[in-house]
Each structure stands twice: as structure tokens, then as C-alpha cells.
Design a protein around this motif. Sequence first.
Motif, short mmCIF file in Angstrom:
data_model
loop_
_atom_site.label_atom_id
_atom_site.label_comp_id
_atom_site.label_asym_id
_atom_site.label_seq_id
_atom_site.Cartn_x
_atom_site.Cartn_y
_atom_site.Cartn_z
N SER A 307 -0.78 -40.29 -16.74
CA SER A 307 -0.39 -39.50 -15.56
C SER A 307 1.12 -39.34 -15.57
N TYR A 308 1.56 -38.16 -15.15
CA TYR A 308 2.99 -37.87 -15.13
C TYR A 308 3.36 -37.24 -13.80
N GLN A 309 4.36 -37.82 -13.15
CA GLN A 309 4.85 -37.30 -11.88
C GLN A 309 5.85 -36.21 -12.17
N LEU A 310 5.39 -34.96 -12.15
CA LEU A 310 6.25 -33.83 -12.49
C LEU A 310 7.38 -33.67 -11.48
N SER A 311 7.09 -33.94 -10.22
CA SER A 311 8.09 -33.89 -9.15
C SER A 311 7.61 -34.81 -8.04
N ASP A 312 8.36 -34.86 -6.96
CA ASP A 312 7.94 -35.71 -5.84
C ASP A 312 6.58 -35.30 -5.29
N ASN A 313 6.23 -34.03 -5.47
CA ASN A 313 5.01 -33.51 -4.86
C ASN A 313 3.92 -33.12 -5.86
N THR A 314 4.19 -33.28 -7.15
CA THR A 314 3.24 -32.78 -8.15
C THR A 314 2.97 -33.85 -9.21
N LYS A 315 1.68 -34.10 -9.48
CA LYS A 315 1.28 -35.08 -10.50
C LYS A 315 0.22 -34.49 -11.40
N LEU A 316 0.34 -34.77 -12.70
CA LEU A 316 -0.61 -34.31 -13.70
C LEU A 316 -1.26 -35.54 -14.34
N THR A 317 -2.58 -35.55 -14.40
CA THR A 317 -3.32 -36.66 -14.98
C THR A 317 -4.27 -36.14 -16.05
N ALA A 318 -4.26 -36.80 -17.21
CA ALA A 318 -5.16 -36.42 -18.31
C ALA A 318 -5.89 -37.66 -18.78
N GLU A 319 -7.19 -37.53 -18.99
CA GLU A 319 -7.96 -38.68 -19.48
C GLU A 319 -9.04 -38.24 -20.47
N TYR A 320 -9.35 -39.16 -21.35
CA TYR A 320 -10.37 -38.92 -22.37
C TYR A 320 -11.22 -40.17 -22.48
N THR A 321 -12.51 -39.97 -22.66
CA THR A 321 -13.43 -41.10 -22.83
C THR A 321 -14.37 -40.83 -23.99
N LEU A 322 -14.51 -41.81 -24.86
CA LEU A 322 -15.52 -41.78 -25.91
C LEU A 322 -16.46 -42.95 -25.68
N GLN A 323 -17.75 -42.64 -25.56
CA GLN A 323 -18.78 -43.67 -25.52
C GLN A 323 -19.68 -43.47 -26.74
N ASN A 324 -19.80 -44.51 -27.54
CA ASN A 324 -20.64 -44.47 -28.73
C ASN A 324 -21.77 -45.47 -28.57
N ALA A 325 -22.99 -45.03 -28.84
CA ALA A 325 -24.16 -45.91 -28.71
C ALA A 325 -25.01 -45.83 -29.98
N LYS A 326 -25.52 -46.96 -30.37
CA LYS A 326 -26.45 -47.07 -31.49
C LYS A 326 -27.59 -47.95 -30.99
N MET A 327 -28.77 -47.36 -30.84
CA MET A 327 -29.83 -48.06 -30.14
C MET A 327 -31.20 -47.74 -30.70
N THR A 328 -32.18 -48.54 -30.27
CA THR A 328 -33.57 -48.31 -30.66
C THR A 328 -34.04 -46.97 -30.13
N GLU A 329 -35.04 -46.40 -30.79
CA GLU A 329 -35.51 -45.08 -30.38
C GLU A 329 -35.96 -45.07 -28.92
N VAL A 330 -35.75 -43.93 -28.27
CA VAL A 330 -36.15 -43.77 -26.88
C VAL A 330 -37.66 -43.95 -26.76
N GLY A 331 -38.10 -44.72 -25.77
CA GLY A 331 -39.52 -44.97 -25.57
C GLY A 331 -39.99 -46.27 -26.19
N SER A 332 -39.12 -46.95 -26.94
CA SER A 332 -39.53 -48.18 -27.61
C SER A 332 -39.92 -49.27 -26.62
N TYR A 333 -39.46 -49.16 -25.38
CA TYR A 333 -39.66 -50.23 -24.40
C TYR A 333 -40.97 -50.10 -23.64
N TYR A 334 -41.76 -49.04 -23.89
CA TYR A 334 -43.04 -48.87 -23.21
C TYR A 334 -44.18 -49.47 -24.03
#
Length: 793
Positions: A307-334
Motif C-alpha cells: 500500500s502506498y499513501q499517495l497523499s494525505d487523502n489518497t491511498k493505493l493498495t495492491a495485493e496478489y494471492t496464489l493458492q496451490n492445492a494437490k489433493m485426492t480426486e473430488v468425491g473420494s470421501y463418499y
Amino acid sequence: MKARIILLLIALLANGIIVFAQNTGSIKGELKSSDGHPAAYVTLTLTNLGKSVKSNEQGKYSFNKLAPGTYTIKMTAIGVNSQSKEVTVNPGEEVELNFALTESNQVLKDVIINANKSKYTTTEPSTTLRINEPLIEAPQNIQVVTSQAISDQQIISMSDGLIRNVSGAVRLEHWGDLYTNITMRGSQIQAFRNGFNVVASYWGPLTEDMSIVDHIEFVKGPSSFMLANGDPSGLYNVVTKKPTGQTKGEFSATLGSFDLYRSSLDLDGKLSKDGKLLYRLNVAGQTKGSHRPYEYNNRYTIAPVLSYQLSDNTKLTAEYTLQNAKMTEVGSYYVFATDGYAILPVDFTMTNPGLPATKINDHSAFITLEHRIDDNWKLTAQGAYFKYTQQGMSSWPSSVAENGGIVRNVGIWDAESEMSLGQVFLNGNIYTGSVRHRILAGLDMGKKNYMADWGQSHDLDTAGGEFNIYAPTYGYPNNGYPSFDRSQPLSQRAVAAGGLMDQRYNSFYAQDELGFLDGSLRVTLAGRYTYVSQSAWGASPDEAKHFTPRLGISYSVLKNLSVYGVYDQAFTPQSGIIYSGEAVKPLTGNNIEFGLKQDWFDGKWNSTLSIYQITKQNELTADPERPNSQYSIVVGEKVAKGFEFDIRGEIVSGFNVVANYAYTDSKVTETAPGVTAIAVGDVIPGFSKHTANGWLNYKIQKGRLEGIGFSGGFTWLGDRATDTWSVGLQKLPNYFKLDGGLFYENKKFKIMANAFNVLDKYLYSGSYYEWLNAYYWQTEAPRNYRLSINYKF
């Protein structure tokens, strides 16, 4: 007619902005410690109006557009002697009123940190929820699950017991840890992240890892101020962690039953000496097994924020998220059987070792610009991009025999989702005479595309060589492992499989909350106009345009007690294929709700009681005569009604509580012509008639045992209707789960040990599938344990 209504609403809002009285005044000032440093984030309250603000980073505060009169301002902060000052405001006058604190700057820093530490309650919504008012004044049932509650309960993902913190929330089929799929008030609620609807398909977004989550807001019932279109049952908004301006960090490690190994790191600080450029970085990784053999769920998460405070009244925020999953096939739990539920051991599995993993990459990026035009007006613009890729499969049997013989089948499930979303909204506070106006106006737009290949399948077993649930073997399957053809691009395979879904929408929203009697009586007038085009299963796009009004009223009986009522509508086009070939109409719904909110003991804990009725027309649901197919039927009209009660917060020093109860009833009240599979009076699946939850957390405050604590909680579901229509067949039994644990905590260090399903009950959810003539169910883990160590630096 609709256009006239919109133009009239815009004209009224514009008139309210331009024409307001000049006979109001303001109070401004600053707060400093005894050594002259600014005192930031200290609370000041106009006791006459019950209105509070916090001093900014420069220690300054202001109360604007005040009617002439005498006011009392009270200054409070943890560890600081409270002060009260009386001041008179004359028409057009700006009064300066300063406060001097007696603590040193270093002590005050500790006060600020402690004051901002999340407990079990919060009084203000996030910026991404758009409404600029205290929660107690909002004419809606909004429940917030704080980061402290999430931490104390050792919740590591959205599907990990989080819903115990909100009345009436249940999950039908858990889908493991892949999708959350929460239902409330009789229907699945919409999933939001930072104010954006992130549902791209029927299966929802990948469950958020709790390492990125600051808190979660549950908004019950239609929410026109958030939803361009969606189900009237409500939504949940996951608010991710942002930089705080404080230099700090936290490391956490967790060990648990069934090979759970997890660690996370949270870094928060400044990248520039002047404090304008801030950062937040969260990373987490885990390997996780299951109480069923051959199942696993390994994940890692990376989430940087600037986040960057461009001025007293203005702020810019940038975010990125990576979620990686490696799992058993869907439905395996039934698991499946013809004889009824729960006839197999709790750890029984039908999956087979050697099947390839399902791999998922979930990317999301946000950029937010906040600009405070003046003391009364703020403009927020946000953009978001989501990219989700999945390569894997799902499992479901081809046949189930009475002797226990099952032909197991796995089908390809490669998928890709892409969403580009944007929103701009304006918040303002103005006066016309003695009437205050809280203005909200905004634009929403979005483009969503989902494609999937589920057009290939493979039987693991053969006729005469079935997998037998009473004598299972897990060697090389009789029919071998699948070898799916991925030589063509997913886009081509999705067309052939009918696995295409898309949505385009544009929407305008405007709201004016009029405050009378010094703001004690609040009347909300609002409306949203939406255009949506969407399609599914390869069908032609369905277009719809709709205007949805909103009317709310809220009255502060006392400073900390309010009553409210709201009428709101929801709308969304539906995509599907009806077997008869008839056209699919948009789903429309409305909600009538009344409630009572109270903050107790200066907001240390709060309670909410609400009653509601939601009516939905033209809702599509899976065709019960053709299950597991692309076909749907029109229900006709459905009514969900009930009441909900929530308590959360610190009852006495060190003793925090979350407790709730909900009664829900959802039935068909009208059926569409030609519908025979569903009758008036039939229960619509998607709820538990009775839900009750509790969580207690107590930490010893003084003496030799200071810092030692214990916690415990339960979930009870009575008269469950979370299965499909199964007239004359077994219904799901009542559900009760008990958890508990011990912990020790000081300023830097915390160690927690929790036991889940303490009574070691056989817990499960499921349903009956007529086309297989079999029951299916998914078990929850038997008694299991987690140990966490947190270190703050």
C-alpha cells in the motif's frame, strides 16, 4: 417506468448533495501525548449522538455537519484516563478542541496495538462492505467472525468448522476442502472476497486458507448494497489481511492427527522511512492426510500486499494471492451402500491408491484506490482479476448392488475459470437542515468465464470383478487406471463436454440513509438496476434486466440498543436446461426482516435477534427424476422463514463467548405447471431446522496461573433437511459435536492444544440417490487433536 424510477432516485440524491443547509457547525482538534507526539487511533465519542471517530495517524479528528447545540466529547483508550469535555457549536462555526494524554509515546504505542487487537467483536464493517456506518445502525443482520476467533478455534481453511460462529449456517455436501458451499436461510449463499462476488460456477471458489484472512463478514438476506445479482439468502465476504503500519511479525506451526503438518508466517511493516509505503506478506504451507486412507490435501499459499499513501487523502493498495492445492480426486470421501447410512467403519474409503492427484492453482489480484475528497466524501475504486486452473478427476460409482458390489468410476475434471471484475462507489455524509444523509452510490461490472471437461470417464472395476464394500481390496483395480485424452486444448474439450459457463453484468446502485432526531431514527431508500447475460451447459445466453428496490428503517432506542426492519429484493438470471425444453426464467426473491441489536458494556459483547421470511420464484433445482445430469426443473415458489440469535464478545474480563441458535423452515408453496416430482408442502433441502453453536474461551488474568486458559465448543443440528428429496427413506439423524482445549499465552508466545469430536461420535452428512438405489455419506474425523505454537516478533 423503471427508467423513470432510476432517474427520480438519481435526481433526489443529487438534490440532497447540492441543497443542504448552511447552519451546521463542526468540531475539530488533535490529540497528543505528554511528550508532544501525535496520539493515533484513539476513540472520541459524541455522547449526545452516540457517534464515534478515531484520531488519524497525525492524531487529528473531526465531527462535521453538526446541528447547533451543546455537545459532550468523551476520549477513551486502553491504559489512558478517559476525558470528557463540553463544547457549544454555533451555526457555521468550526470549534477547535484538543486533548492532551499523560502517557509517553512508547506507552501510547502499546495502547494503540492493544486497542486494535482483534477480539471476538467489531463495531465497524470493512470498507469493502461499502456501508459507512456502525454495524449496530445498519438495518441488516451482519455477523463478523474475527481473526481472534479463527485463531482460538485453530481454523485453517474456510471449510474447517468456521460456520459454527454464525447462526443458521450449514454445509450440505462438504466437497472436502475444495469448495466451501455454505447454506443459510434455506439456500446456498454467495461467496465474496474483498467486496467482489467470486462465484464463477456452481462449485464456488477454492476455499481460502486462513493465513490470508483478517476477518469474515456474513451478511444475511438480500444485500443490494453488495449484490449486483445473486441468491436472496445472503453472502459471506472474506476480508484479506492488509498492511497496518506497525512493524511486526508472527510465525505459527501446527501439528495434528492424520499427518497434519502446517506452518505460516505473517510479516507486516514499512518499506519507507516516512511510512507511506507499507507491506504485508503472508505465506503458509501444509501437508494433511485424512482419517480415511489414501486421502491427502497438500497446499501452499503466498500473499504479498503493498500500500502506498499517495497523499494525505489518497491511498493505493495492491495485493496478489496464489493458492496451490494437490489433493485426492473430488468425491473420494463418499461411500455408498443400499442398506442405509453409517453401516461402514468411519475410516472406510472407496478410493484407490495410485490414482493421480487433482492439482489446482488459484490466482487472484486486487488493486484498490481510496480517495477522501473531503471530510464528508470518499471515493473507492477497485479492480480484481481471478484465474483458476484445475487438472484432475472426480469419482462416483457407475452401479451399487445390494450385495455390496460397486463399480467405481472416475471422470476427468479439468477446469479453468477467469474473472475480471470492477467497482466504483462513493460514500458521503451531508445535511439538509437537521436531516443527515449517508449517501452510497456505485457501479459494478464483471465478466466471468468457466470451462470444464468432464466428458471422459473410466470404470475402475468390471462386471464380475466389482469392488465389495464388505470385503474391500485396494490393489491394482480390475479395469486398470484411467488414461484420459488431453491432447486437445481444454477450450475444445469443454465445448464437446458442454462444460461452458459465462456471465457478464453491469449494475448501478444508489442509497440514501436519512437520519432524523439527531441520527437516532434512520430510514434507508435505495435501488439497484442490473443487466446480466449468462449461459451454462453450452446453452444460448439468457439476458435479463431488473430493478430491485430496498427499504430499511433503524431506530436507536438507547445508545447501544437499536431495532430495525428491512425489505429487499434479489434477482439473478438462471442458466440450465429443462428436460421439456421450456425457457428458463430469472430467479426473483424478496426478504422481509425485523431485528434487534444491542452492544453490551461499551461494546465488549453484542447480541442480535432477527426474524425473516424469504420468498423465491422460478428457482431451478436439480431434476430429481434425472439426478447427476445437466437437467433442472422449476420449483415454482419457495418460502424460507425463521429466526436467528447471536451473541459474541467478552462477557467478563478474559472470558470470550460465541453462541448462536437458528430456527429455519423452507418449503415449496407453489409448483410450476407440469411439475409432479415436487408437491406443495415439500421441504426444500439446504438447511437444518435447528442449529445451535457455542464456543467459550477463558484466560486467567492474574496470579501465578496468568496466561493459562481453556476453551470449548459444540455444534448441534436438529431435524436436518440437508439431503435431497427422499420420501419414505431414511433421513439424516441429529448431529452433535463437542470440541475443547487448553492454551498458554503471553505477549510474545502462545501454545494451543485442541481436541475435536471429543465424544468420538460417528458424524456424517449425505443423501439418497434414487438412480443408484443407494445411500451415500461422508464421514467426519473421529476424535483428533491439534497442537499449535505461535511466536510474535
